[in-house]
Design a protein around this motif. Structure first.
Motif, PDB file in Angstrom:
ATOM      1  N   ARG A  13       0.843  -1.192   0.000  1.00 23.54           N
ATOM      2  CA  ARG A  13       0.000   0.000   0.000  1.00 23.54           C
ATOM      3  C   ARG A  13       0.876   1.239   0.000  1.00 23.54           C
ATOM      4  O   ARG A  13       0.428   2.312  -0.327  1.00 23.54           O
ATOM      5  N   PHE A 148     -11.657   5.796  -2.877  1.00 21.63           N
ATOM      6  CA  PHE A 148     -13.067   5.693  -2.477  1.00 21.63           C
ATOM      7  C   PHE A 148     -13.364   4.271  -2.070  1.00 21.63           C
ATOM      8  O   PHE A 148     -13.067   3.326  -2.810  1.00 21.63           O
ATOM      9  N   ARG A 149     -13.973   4.095  -0.888  1.00 25.48           N
ATOM     10  CA  ARG A 149     -14.169   2.753  -0.360  1.00 25.48           C
ATOM     11  C   ARG A 149     -15.582   2.232  -0.579  1.00 25.48           C
ATOM     12  O   ARG A 149     -15.987   1.228   0.006  1.00 25.48           O
ATOM     13  N   GLY A 150     -16.350   2.922  -1.385  1.00 30.23           N
ATOM     14  CA  GLY A 150     -17.680   2.418  -1.728  1.00 30.23           C
ATOM     15  C   GLY A 150     -17.700   1.984  -3.182  1.00 30.23           C
ATOM     16  O   GLY A 150     -16.663   1.831  -3.808  1.00 30.23           O
ATOM     17  N   LYS A 151     -18.892   1.787  -3.701  1.00 32.81           N
ATOM     18  CA  LYS A 151     -19.013   1.364  -5.100  1.00 32.81           C
ATOM     19  C   LYS A 151     -19.281   2.584  -5.967  1.00 32.81           C
ATOM     20  O   LYS A 151     -20.078   3.437  -5.612  1.00 32.81           O
ATOM     21  N   SER A 188     -17.529   8.206   5.329  1.00 32.90           N
ATOM     22  CA  SER A 188     -16.374   7.962   6.195  1.00 32.90           C
ATOM     23  C   SER A 188     -15.614   6.737   5.714  1.00 32.90           C
ATOM     24  O   SER A 188     -16.203   5.772   5.251  1.00 32.90           O
ATOM     25  N   GLY A 189     -14.287   6.782   5.822  1.00 36.32           N
ATOM     26  CA  GLY A 189     -13.451   5.666   5.369  1.00 36.32           C
ATOM     27  C   GLY A 189     -12.841   5.931   4.006  1.00 36.32           C
ATOM     28  O   GLY A 189     -11.837   5.325   3.644  1.00 36.32           O
ATOM     29  N   SER A 190     -13.439   6.847   3.245  1.00 30.86           N
ATOM     30  CA  SER A 190     -12.874   7.248   1.958  1.00 30.86           C
ATOM     31  C   SER A 190     -12.138   8.569   2.138  1.00 30.86           C
ATOM     32  O   SER A 190     -12.409   9.314   3.073  1.00 30.86           O
TER      33      SER A 190
ATOM     34  N   GLY B 230      -1.604  -7.037   4.587  1.00 30.95           N
ATOM     35  CA  GLY B 230      -2.876  -7.685   4.257  1.00 30.95           C
ATOM     36  C   GLY B 230      -3.923  -7.058   5.147  1.00 30.95           C
ATOM     37  O   GLY B 230      -4.001  -5.827   5.233  1.00 30.95           O
ATOM     38  N   ASN B 232      -4.453  -6.058   8.485  1.00 30.38           N
ATOM     39  CA  ASN B 232      -3.531  -5.855   9.603  1.00 30.38           C
ATOM     40  C   ASN B 232      -4.224  -5.375  10.874  1.00 30.38           C
ATOM     41  O   ASN B 232      -3.570  -4.848  11.779  1.00 30.38           O
ATOM     42  N   SER B 267     -14.631   4.068  10.611  1.00 32.29           N
ATOM     43  CA  SER B 267     -14.006   4.036   9.283  1.00 32.29           C
ATOM     44  C   SER B 267     -13.413   2.673   8.964  1.00 32.29           C
ATOM     45  O   SER B 267     -13.150   2.365   7.802  1.00 32.29           O
ATOM     46  N   THR B 270     -14.856  -0.006   6.182  1.00 35.86           N
ATOM     47  CA  THR B 270     -14.552  -0.054   4.747  1.00 35.86           C
ATOM     48  C   THR B 270     -13.063   0.134   4.481  1.00 35.86           C
ATOM     49  O   THR B 270     -12.676   0.531   3.385  1.00 35.86           O
ATOM     50  N   VAL B 271     -12.222  -0.160   5.466  1.00 39.52           N
ATOM     51  CA  VAL B 271     -10.794   0.160   5.302  1.00 39.52           C
ATOM     52  C   VAL B 271     -10.158  -0.651   4.167  1.00 39.52           C
ATOM     53  O   VAL B 271      -9.187  -0.206   3.553  1.00 39.52           O
ATOM     54  N   TYR B 272     -10.694  -1.809   3.866  1.00 35.84           N
ATOM     55  CA  TYR B 272     -10.138  -2.620   2.778  1.00 35.84           C
ATOM     56  C   TYR B 272     -11.047  -2.636   1.574  1.00 35.84           C
ATOM     57  O   TYR B 272     -11.008  -3.558   0.766  1.00 35.84           O
ATOM     58  N   GLY B 273     -11.855  -1.619   1.424  1.00 37.42           N
ATOM     59  CA  GLY B 273     -12.674  -1.494   0.233  1.00 37.42           C
ATOM     60  C   GLY B 273     -14.071  -2.047   0.438  1.00 37.42           C
ATOM     61  O   GLY B 273     -14.377  -2.646   1.467  1.00 37.42           O
ATOM     62  N   PRO B 274     -14.938  -1.865  -0.549  1.00 38.33           N
ATOM     63  CA  PRO B 274     -16.320  -2.312  -0.406  1.00 38.33           C
ATOM     64  C   PRO B 274     -16.404  -3.839  -0.518  1.00 38.33           C
ATOM     65  O   PRO B 274     -15.478  -4.469  -1.040  1.00 38.33           O
ATOM     66  N   PRO B 275     -17.479  -4.421  -0.051  1.00 43.62           N
ATOM     67  CA  PRO B 275     -17.650  -5.871  -0.202  1.00 43.62           C
ATOM     68  C   PRO B 275     -17.786  -6.222  -1.683  1.00 43.62           C
ATOM     69  O   PRO B 275     -18.127  -5.354  -2.500  1.00 43.62           O
ATOM     70  N   PRO B 276     -17.526  -7.484  -2.068  1.00 39.79           N
ATOM     71  CA  PRO B 276     -17.610  -7.848  -3.482  1.00 39.79           C
ATOM     72  C   PRO B 276     -19.042  -7.760  -4.004  1.00 39.79           C
ATOM     73  O   PRO B 276     -20.004  -7.875  -3.242  1.00 39.79           O
TER      74      PRO B 276
END
Lengths: 268, 281
Positions: A13, A148-151, A188-190, B230, B232, B267, B270-276
């Motif tokens: 990362r 961005f952590r959403g879709k 939040s998170g993005s 990974g 973490n 936060s 969603t730290v490792y991105g959105p679900p599939p």
């Protein structure tokens, strides 16, 4: 097929240089500066400073006729070659305009040149808080898919906002409403990085009323329409940000192709 | 580096222990600080404006329901009940300016009266030379208490001093001279092209922070764990727990939820991105 046990691990990362105390720094550059056609000893104090960074917002303001060029942000590392004497949409520059017909002094910064990462902080401080001391700031940026952590669907448009404490009315008795009332906050998170983030950070730290509006995607008539609607409804009442449909579609197609150059590595 | 107090907030001088993350593999130090801020109910008191930190902004990282509170790259939090200040760093440092950044942070720590600085960091698992998993995840440390990096209290906690620390080793020595104000030139780097194995630890951000804070005469403790990159979160729990033990934080001063003392920041969902996208199935 690579041996997963013995091969070099996949990219981190972090870039390697992020975790290396002895990575060589970039070559130092001369400081950027603001140049005004009518220089004043006192700072400019606009009621509103709009900073357009995202392609949809740049397109909208390119077509706005009721503006007067008053200055530029000069980045010494950006060559002037290819730019016109009179500003054109194709120029790579950062011009500062005064919007004509606004009730109070409203300035627009149209950022159409690349700014390198190590310059973000110094450029942000130049635009907010020294020669320009705005009462309120609106930054128009983009949702960055890598942060961005959403879709994000390419078929839909999105717009979110982030605001400083001062804009949200915290710690003040002004009771004034938010500039982009009703727009959802960025999830939040993005995160947002780059010059837009540097500008909003400066507003937060200097206790200036600041709003960052990020939109998605960067191209297409739908997102342009969405940003236009936000501006006309909340910020620039009475300003005509429209353009003819044929010109709009042609420009957006050209911009999209220009921003996604042909990747020749596919054919090496 | 300028410290800016948030309107309506004040700095508590009694919060003389400072916890800092060092940028490291897996972002473990930063995740651990997130956990400590969230679980102690630490309140943000201000921001650090540093020219060498890359900018970023986001919505409130801690929740429980983010309400638009802006998150900035360098934020200072305090927990008076635990007598500690925490600085969270959310973005990388400008390339090549890590030592300058560390100097700025050390200057801030000294000027604001901090007495003990705790640095949280991870180390790359592939660099672990003597693997010993017999007692679970081993915590390593590096302290300014003694010249050789040891500390009696850390040893009593069952931690091991970082094996690769040798203050006379060329790169540690070079870092120490930089921290004390020597000018850095490429021609004076202790290695020619690429650093060698022995130079690895001293080239990491935690080493720059350790050296610069030590040069200011502050007591510094680095808490380290080996990990791979990974998910973490588990590593961050270990580091945060280790910090809690070092500082002898009382369980009553944590506001943890159903799982005990730790309160997971919003936060992290969603730290490792959105679900599939399950529609593909």
């Amino acid at each position: 097929m690579e041996d997963v046990i013995t091969e070099i691990p996949p990219p981190s990362r972090f870039f390697q240089e992020d975790l290396n105390n002895f990575a060589p720094p970039s070559q130092p550059l001369p400081s950027p500066f603001l140049l005004f056609s009518d220089p004043k000893t006192e700072p400019l104090r606009p009621s509103l400073l709009i900073i357009a960074i995202s392609p949809p917002s740049l397109y909208l303001f390119d077509n706005l006729c009721t503006k007067t060029l008053i200055g530029s942000l000069i980045l010494p590392e950006i060559p002037f070659s290819g730019n016109s004497i009179e500003p054109t949409p194709a120029d790579k520059c950062c011009n500062i305009y005064e919007l004509n017909g606004a009730a109070n002094l409203t300035l627009l910064v149209s950022l159409k040149c690349p700014v390198s990462a190590e310059r973000f902080n110094i450029v942000a401080k130049l635009l907010v808080g020294k020669q320009i001391i705005p009462e309120r700031v609106l930054i128009l940026g983009s949702v960055q898919s890598q942060n961005f952590r959403g879709k994000l669907s390419p078929d839909e448009t999105y717009a979110f906002k982030l605001e400083t404490l001062a804009e949200r009315g915290k710690g003040s008795d002004s009771g004034a409403s938010s500039l982009l009332e009703g727009l959802d906050y960025f999830p939040s998170g993005s995160m947002v990085d780059g010059l837009a983030a540097a500008l909003l950070s400066q507003c937060q730290m200097r206790n200036i009323r600041g709003t960052l509006c990020v939109s998605w995607p960067d191209h297409g008539s739908s997102v342009v329409a969405q940003v236009r609607s936000l501006l006309q409804k909340n910020v620039l009442h009475g300003f005509d940000l429209s353009s003819s449909a044929g010109v709009e579609d042609k420009h957006l197609r050209i911009t999209q192709i220009k921003d996604y150059p042909f990747d020749s590595e596919l054919y090496t | 580096m300028e410290f800016i107090t948030e309107p309506g907030k004040q700095h508590h001088p009694d919060c003389s222990t400072l916890i800092l993350p060092a940028l490291s593999i897996g972002n473990v130090g930063q995740l651990a600080v997130d956990l400590l801020v969230s679980s102690t109910g630490a309140e943000r008191i201000g921001y650090l404006d540093d020219p060498y930190t890359l900018p970023c902004v986001g919505n409130d990282a801690y929740g429980p329901i983010p309400s638009g509170d802006l998150a900035l790259p360098l934020e200072a939090y305090q927990s008076p009940a635990n007598a500690m200040t925490l600085v969270q760093q959310r973005s990388p440092v400008v390339k090549g300016m890590m030592v300058e950044y560390a100097k700025n942070l050390a200057e801030f720590a000294a000027a604001s009266g901090k007495k003990h600085v705790v640095i949280l960091s991870s180390l790359e698992f592939s660099r672990w030379q003597k693997i010993d998993m017999s007692s679970g995840l081993q915590i390593y440390y590096l302290s300014s208490s003694n010249t050789d990096g040891t500390d009696d209290f850390c040893a009593k906690l069952g931690w091991r001093r970082l094996q690769d620390y040798d203050p006379t080793q060329r790169t540690w020595n070079y870092l120490s001279s930089l921290a004390q104000g020597s000018t850095m030139h490429e021609s004076t780097l202790p290695f020619e092209d690429e650093p060698e194995e022995e130079d690895y630890c001293a080239s990491l951000p935690f080493a720059a922070l350790f050296s610069c804070l030590k040069a200011k005469g502050l007591k510094v403790t680095c808490i380290l764990c080996y990990c791979s990159e990974g998910d973490n979160m588990a590593d961050s729990f270990e580091l945060a727990e280790a910090a809690s033990k070092l500082l002898q934080l009382k369980p009553d001063n944590f506001i943890g939820g159903d799982d005990g003392k730790w309160c997971i920041p919003f936060s992290w969902k969603t730290v490792y991105g959105p679900p599939p996208d399950l529609s593909m199935f």
